[in-house]
Design an enzyme around this catalytic site. Structure first.
Site, mmCIF file in Angstrom:
data_model
loop_
_atom_site.group_PDB
_atom_site.id
_atom_site.type_symbol
_atom_site.label_atom_id
_atom_site.label_comp_id
_atom_site.label_asym_id
_atom_site.label_seq_id
_atom_site.Cartn_x
_atom_site.Cartn_y
_atom_site.Cartn_z
ATOM 1 N N GLY A 47 0.853 -1.194 0.000
ATOM 2 C CA GLY A 47 0.000 0.000 0.000
ATOM 3 C C GLY A 47 0.883 1.236 0.000
ATOM 4 N N ASN A 49 2.210 5.082 1.170
ATOM 5 C CA ASN A 49 2.511 5.611 2.511
ATOM 6 C C ASN A 49 1.224 6.082 3.175
ATOM 7 O OD1 ASN A 49 5.212 5.207 2.280
ATOM 8 N ND2 ASN A 49 5.669 7.299 1.608
ATOM 9 N N GLY A 50 1.103 5.765 4.459
ATOM 10 C CA GLY A 50 -0.071 6.208 5.217
ATOM 11 C C GLY A 50 -1.293 5.336 5.033
ATOM 12 N N SER A 51 -1.161 4.224 4.281
ATOM 13 C CA SER A 51 -2.343 3.376 4.034
ATOM 14 C C SER A 51 -2.651 2.465 5.226
ATOM 15 C CB SER A 51 -2.139 2.540 2.757
ATOM 16 O OG SER A 51 -0.979 1.751 2.878
ATOM 17 N N GLY A 52 -1.720 2.333 6.169
ATOM 18 C CA GLY A 52 -1.984 1.538 7.373
ATOM 19 C C GLY A 52 -1.143 0.288 7.509
ATOM 20 N N LYS A 53 -0.115 0.122 6.660
ATOM 21 C CA LYS A 53 0.695 -1.106 6.670
ATOM 22 C C LYS A 53 1.373 -1.331 8.017
ATOM 23 C CE LYS A 53 3.381 0.150 3.263
ATOM 24 N NZ LYS A 53 2.844 1.519 3.112
ATOM 25 N N GLU A 165 9.158 -3.364 5.901
ATOM 26 C CA GLU A 165 10.078 -2.720 4.949
ATOM 27 C C GLU A 165 11.532 -2.942 5.378
ATOM 28 O OE1 GLU A 165 8.924 0.577 2.795
ATOM 29 O OE2 GLU A 165 6.964 0.784 3.750
HETATM 30 P P1 ADP Z 1 1.998 3.050 6.373
HETATM 31 O O1 ADP Z 1 2.838 2.067 7.132
HETATM 32 O O2 ADP Z 1 1.213 2.415 5.271
HETATM 33 O O3 ADP Z 1 2.786 4.230 5.884
HETATM 34 P P2 ADP Z 1 0.863 3.739 8.961
HETATM 35 O O4 ADP Z 1 0.264 2.509 9.536
HETATM 36 O O5 ADP Z 1 2.208 4.169 9.475
HETATM 37 O O6 ADP Z 1 0.877 3.630 7.368
HETATM 38 O O7 ADP Z 1 -0.143 4.956 9.184
HETATM 39 C C1 ADP Z 1 -1.541 4.870 8.906
HETATM 40 C C2 ADP Z 1 -2.225 6.138 9.389
HETATM 41 O O8 ADP Z 1 -2.155 6.216 10.813
HETATM 42 C C3 ADP Z 1 -1.574 7.414 8.858
HETATM 43 O O9 ADP Z 1 -2.605 8.327 8.594
HETATM 44 C C4 ADP Z 1 -0.728 7.874 10.026
HETATM 45 O O10 ADP Z 1 -0.610 9.286 10.034
HETATM 46 C C5 ADP Z 1 -1.525 7.416 11.228
HETATM 47 N N1 ADP Z 1 -0.680 7.075 12.383
HETATM 48 C C6 ADP Z 1 0.498 6.391 12.347
HETATM 49 N N2 ADP Z 1 0.990 6.215 13.592
HETATM 50 C C7 ADP Z 1 0.099 6.793 14.437
HETATM 51 C C8 ADP Z 1 0.022 6.947 15.857
HETATM 52 N N3 ADP Z 1 0.975 6.456 16.664
HETATM 53 N N4 ADP Z 1 -1.065 7.587 16.385
HETATM 54 C C9 ADP Z 1 -2.027 8.069 15.587
HETATM 55 N N5 ADP Z 1 -2.021 7.955 14.236
HETATM 56 C C10 ADP Z 1 -0.980 7.337 13.665
#
Ligand code: ADP
Length: 282
Positions: A47, A49-53, A165
């Protein structure tokens, strides 16, 4: 699927992970996640960036997290956190050198002290780290340090390993080595969750779970994820729908198929190996 067969599965049902309650307008990090993970399987989690992986990967690894709703049954993965290999090796190394790193990991997982030297030696040997097992981190490359983190994670032979990753900062040779070790651990029975954005390394026969906006938007075979069912039609493939760039060899297959240059009765080639076979044909 037969209920009995599902018993050992790691199951997530209706999982939601809320966003930051302090941040105005913050949306959920994960929503409506239903996922079954089988013992010993290799699952690619992809996914943009920011998709929740990372959120999903950490949840699967059993790392503590605020604001989690829904049902989770860790099934074959058992209680307690599973090893989690991150992008930056230095954030996860506790020992002074690879041997100590592996020994600490075994000790932490409750392996009896008299078994630790032999088991450490074994994993250091088959990860190729034995000759440098006592070298301090400063003398090792980033790839060697990441390999030590992988060796430590795999040493206790836990039923699940999560790689977030883990190869994205490495050069091609180190990346290949880490992936090889992860593959070997999987073939020996460990389930692997492999978070990646490097779709050109995707095994077309392995399973892909794609996230977009915190939801699972695809769960199926790698080849269909890259090529879609239209096989050369005009629509976007699931990979493109997620906002991910199609690897060159997959887009070449779609284009050549559209031009009628590929055998319509064979699966479209998406890896270098598959292209080699196609080009060898008369
Ligand atoms: P990915 O790994 O795909 O880049 P993330 O799982 O890191 O995605 O993030 C998914 C969403 O959750 C993003 O919108 C991010 O800003 C948010 N997010 C990530 N970490 C936290 C946290 N500790 N608290 C609140 N929101 C978070």
């Amino acid at each position: 699927m037969n209920e009995q067969l599902k018993n050992g599965y790691f199951k997530l049902s209706g999982i939601k992970v809320s966003g930051d309650p302090e941040a105005e307008g913050s949306s959920a990090r994960l929503e409506q996640i239903d996922l079954l993970l089988a013992p010993g399987e290799w699952l690619n989690l992809v996914g943009v960036n920011g998709s929740g992986k990372t959120t999903l990967a950490r949840l699967l690894a059993g790392l503590t997290m605020e604001g989690v709703y829904g049902e989770m049954d860790r099934g074959f993965a058992g209680f307690g956190p599973s090893p989690y290999v991150m992008q930056h090796p230095d954030a996860q190394l506790f020992g002074e050198n690879p041997r100590e790193e592996v020994s600490f990991a075994l000790e932490w997982r409750g392996v009896p002290a008299d078994e630790i030297p032999d088991r450490s030696e074994r994993i250091l040997s088959w990860t190729g780290l034995l000759p440098i097992a006592d070298w301090p981190w400063e003398q090792l490359s980033g790839g060697q340090r990441q390999l030590a983190a992988v060796a430590a994670s795999g040493a206790a032979e836990t039923p699940l390993l999560v790689f977030d990753e883990a190869t994205s900062m490495l050069d091609d040779a180190s990346r290949g080595r880490v992936q090889q070790v992860a593959g070997r651990l999987c073939r020996s029975g460990t389930a692997v969750v492999w978070v990646t954005q490097r779709l050109n390394e995707l095994d077309p026969y392995s399973r892909v779970v794609a996230l977009a906006g915190g939801k699972i938007v695809y769960d199926g075979a790698g080849r269909q994820f890259l090529l879609g069912d239209g096989l050369g039609g005009k629509g976007q493939t699931p990979c493109e729908q997620c906002g991910l760039r199609l690897p060159y060899l997959a887009s070449l297959a779609i284009e050549m198929n559209r031009l009628g240059k590929l055998d319509p009765h064979s699966p479209l080639p998406v890896t270098a190996e598959e292209w080699r076979e196609v080009l060898k044909r008369p």
